[in-house]
Motif scaffolding. Structure first.
Motif, PDB file in Angstrom:
ATOM      1  N   ALA A 231       5.598   3.940  27.058  1.00 39.16           N
ATOM      2  CA  ALA A 231       6.547   2.844  26.804  1.00 39.16           C
ATOM      3  C   ALA A 231       5.985   1.553  27.369  1.00 39.16           C
ATOM      4  CB  ALA A 231       7.888   3.162  27.461  1.00 39.16           C
ATOM      5  N   ASN A 232       6.778   0.476  27.209  1.00 38.52           N
ATOM      6  CA  ASN A 232       6.376  -0.828  27.746  1.00 38.52           C
ATOM      7  C   ASN A 232       7.446  -1.248  28.748  1.00 38.52           C
ATOM      8  OD1 ASN A 232       5.586  -3.447  28.195  1.00 38.52           O
ATOM      9  ND2 ASN A 232       6.366  -4.203  26.220  1.00 38.52           N
ATOM     10  N   PRO A 233       7.350  -0.798  30.010  1.00 40.80           N
ATOM     11  CA  PRO A 233       8.417  -1.029  31.007  1.00 40.80           C
ATOM     12  C   PRO A 233       8.429  -2.445  31.560  1.00 40.80           C
ATOM     13  CG  PRO A 233       6.604   0.178  32.011  1.00 40.80           C
ATOM     14  CD  PRO A 233       6.227  -0.016  30.575  1.00 40.80           C
ATOM     15  N   THR A 234       9.640  -2.949  31.803  1.00 38.76           N
ATOM     16  CA  THR A 234       9.837  -4.248  32.471  1.00 38.76           C
ATOM     17  C   THR A 234      10.837  -4.052  33.595  1.00 38.76           C
ATOM     18  OG1 THR A 234       9.513  -5.463  30.401  1.00 38.76           O
ATOM     19  CG2 THR A 234      10.662  -6.628  32.180  1.00 38.76           C
ATOM     20  N   SER A 235      10.458  -4.372  34.832  1.00 31.28           N
ATOM     21  CA  SER A 235      11.427  -4.207  35.930  1.00 31.28           C
ATOM     22  C   SER A 235      12.247  -5.487  36.044  1.00 31.28           C
ATOM     23  CB  SER A 235      10.712  -3.902  37.246  1.00 31.28           C
ATOM     24  OG  SER A 235       9.861  -4.961  37.604  1.00 31.28           O
ATOM     25  N   MET A 236      13.552  -5.314  36.241  1.00 31.36           N
ATOM     26  CA  MET A 236      14.443  -6.473  36.416  1.00 31.36           C
ATOM     27  C   MET A 236      15.705  -6.025  37.144  1.00 31.36           C
ATOM     28  SD  MET A 236      16.235  -7.302  32.710  1.00 31.36           S
ATOM     29  CE  MET A 236      14.736  -7.249  31.762  1.00 31.36           C
ATOM     30  N   ALA A 237      16.399  -6.987  37.717  1.00 32.34           N
ATOM     31  CA  ALA A 237      17.628  -6.698  38.463  1.00 32.34           C
ATOM     32  C   ALA A 237      18.710  -6.189  37.505  1.00 32.34           C
ATOM     33  CB  ALA A 237      18.102  -7.959  39.177  1.00 32.34           C
ATOM     34  N   PHE A 238      19.599  -5.361  38.052  1.00 28.90           N
ATOM     35  CA  PHE A 238      20.640  -4.745  37.234  1.00 28.90           C
ATOM     36  C   PHE A 238      21.498  -5.783  36.519  1.00 28.90           C
ATOM     37  CE2 PHE A 238      23.290  -1.449  35.809  1.00 28.90           C
ATOM     38  CZ  PHE A 238      24.595  -1.879  35.895  1.00 28.90           C
ATOM     39  N   GLY A 239      21.822  -6.881  37.192  1.00 30.80           N
ATOM     40  CA  GLY A 239      22.708  -7.895  36.623  1.00 30.80           C
ATOM     41  C   GLY A 239      22.141  -8.592  35.405  1.00 30.80           C
ATOM     42  N   GLU A 240      20.842  -8.442  35.163  1.00 29.90           N
ATOM     43  CA  GLU A 240      20.205  -9.134  34.014  1.00 29.90           C
ATOM     44  C   GLU A 240      20.070  -8.209  32.805  1.00 29.90           C
ATOM     45  OE1 GLU A 240      17.395 -11.218  37.395  1.00 29.90           O
ATOM     46  OE2 GLU A 240      16.435 -10.365  35.618  1.00 29.90           O
ATOM     47  N   VAL A 241      20.416  -6.916  32.989  1.00 25.88           N
ATOM     48  CA  VAL A 241      20.069  -5.924  31.957  1.00 25.88           C
ATOM     49  C   VAL A 241      20.844  -6.138  30.662  1.00 25.88           C
ATOM     50  CG1 VAL A 241      20.042  -3.447  31.418  1.00 25.88           C
ATOM     51  CG2 VAL A 241      19.409  -4.228  33.706  1.00 25.88           C
ATOM     52  N   PHE A 242      22.156  -6.377  30.779  1.00 24.97           N
ATOM     53  CA  PHE A 242      22.954  -6.485  29.556  1.00 24.97           C
ATOM     54  C   PHE A 242      22.411  -7.607  28.655  1.00 24.97           C
ATOM     55  CE2 PHE A 242      26.745  -5.590  27.113  1.00 24.97           C
ATOM     56  CZ  PHE A 242      26.921  -6.751  26.368  1.00 24.97           C
TER      57      PHE A 242
END
Ligand code: KDG
Length: 379
Positions: A231-242
């Motif tokens: 896959a092509n993973p991107t880490s980010m904070a939970f609040g930005e996911v939606f």
């Protein structure tokens, strides 16, 4: 791109400002902005009519502290929505402290990442601008690297083995490892088994993951799991996911069913796969100086309340899990069960992650956990 440490440092300043603003607005500065009259946006409110038939919180037991040892207001920030098991367990924590101090300790709860994301809220505990938070272990590995064992894929096959490991001496040693970091770790609780969702199509096995842009938590093992799967993973904070999914910045994410439901991810995700690829614990945390400056009787009470909260949260997290999956299907999500053969393929495909990180985590820690799992599962 700021690295984790810089985000940590800046986070404290942001949380302080946001927290003051949120408080001034009466605490209703929601998470993701949602359209007027519509549900949506990072868990503003689950659009299901009512929650599962949950076990009610246990009667509050234990000594009532009638002596006036001072009045405290604990501001408690979390990433999840009001409908989540996490939030409901913090309400129980609040009620225990209120009842057992005759109202002298009050707890104000700030859900939906209102006062910051996990890294920022942990930093805020260290700087004293927030009193409590309850993140996953994954973003806390910068403070206690041994917690990364829980990021290993397919490590804990059942909640029985998860409880055995987290409630073991090894688990307590990990909580104790926070000492001196500015954070007191009181107890583990359950975020739960992570499931993959995406907007592109059904995922039955590793081959279907190839090229998928997947959001993951801010944790190098989580990134590596999905990179290893193609896959092509991107880490980010939970609040930005939606919003990242809504805008097509990422194709998918992975979280427990209850989070996918209560944070309304199903509104922008058509496909779910019951991968159960990682079991993520939560850590119930309080600012170390704030805790140490409290009267000893209050410290004991808070520790007891955190353990009662852990026990209750595990119960309702498990009750929520199956119900959430059914609700997601009712909301139109196509949920794919993973066959034993496909599960074996996922396990084989992610085995290199163990080879890559066991040494960094500690071979002895990985082995201790695997031995405990074998003892529970082998029975
Ligand atoms: O406050 C808890 C959340 O931040 C938790 O859901 C983290 O699982 C998580 C994620 O995906 O970031």
């Amino acid at each position: 791109m700021l690295n984790g440490r810089w985000r940590f440092a800046i986070g404290g300043v942001i949380v302080s400002f946001v927290f003051v603003f949120v408080s001034a607005c009466g605490g209703d500065f929601g998470g993701q902005p949602a359209d007027e009259g519509e549900d949506g946006g990072n868990g503003e409110s689950a659009s299901v009519e009512e929650g599962p038939d949950l076990t009610p919180p246990p009667e509050i037991e234990g000594e009532v502290i009638s002596e006036d040892l001072g009045e405290y207001t604990i501001n408690f920030g979390i990433g999840l929505a009001e409908e989540s098991p996490q939030y409901q367990s913090v309400e129980y924590f609040r009620d225990i402290l209120d009842e057992r101090t005759e109202g002298r300790i009050q707890v104000e709860i700030f859900p939906n990442s209102q006062v910051g994301d996990d890294l920022q809220m942990m930093n805020a505990l260290q700087s004293g601008s927030l009193e409590m938070t309850y993140p996953s272990t994954s973003p806390a590995t910068g403070i206690v690297p041994e917690l990364a064992v829980f990021d290993l894929p397919f490590l804990l096959p059942s909640t029985e083995s998860a409880d055995e490991v987290l409630d073991s001496e090894l688990g307590q040693e990990m909580l104790d490892e926070f000492e001196g970091s500015g954070i007191k770790a009181l107890a583990f609780a359950e975020n739960g088994y992570r499931q993959l969702t995406n907007s592109q199509g059904p995922v039955e096995g590793p081959d279907d993951v190839s090229g998928l842009a997947v959001r993951v938590m801010e944790n190098e093992i989580q990134v590596e799991i999905w990179r290893t799967l193609g896959a092509n993973p991107t880490s980010m904070a939970f609040g930005e996911v939606f919003s990242a999914m809504e805008q097509g910045v990422v194709d998918g994410q992975e979280n427990p069913w209850s989070t996918i439901l209560t944070s309304n991810f199903y509104e922008v995700q058509d496909y779910g796969s019951e991968t159960r690829h990682v079991y993520t614990p939560f850590v119930i945390m309080i600012g170390e100086d704030y805790y140490n400056d409290m009267p000893e009787e209050y410290q004991t009470l808070i520790q007891e309340a955190a353990e009662d909260t852990r026990d209750y949260e595990r119960v309702i997290s498990r009750e929520y899990d199956q119900w959430s999956k059914e609700q997601l299907e009712a909301q139109g999500m196509e949920v794919t069960e993973i066959s034993d053969e496909q599960l074996a393929e996922f396990q084989d495909a992610t085995q290199p992650v163990y080879d890559q990180f066991s040494d960094e985590i500690g071979e002895d820690i990985v082995q201790q956990v695997q031995d405990m799992v074998e003892e529970v599962e082998g029975q």
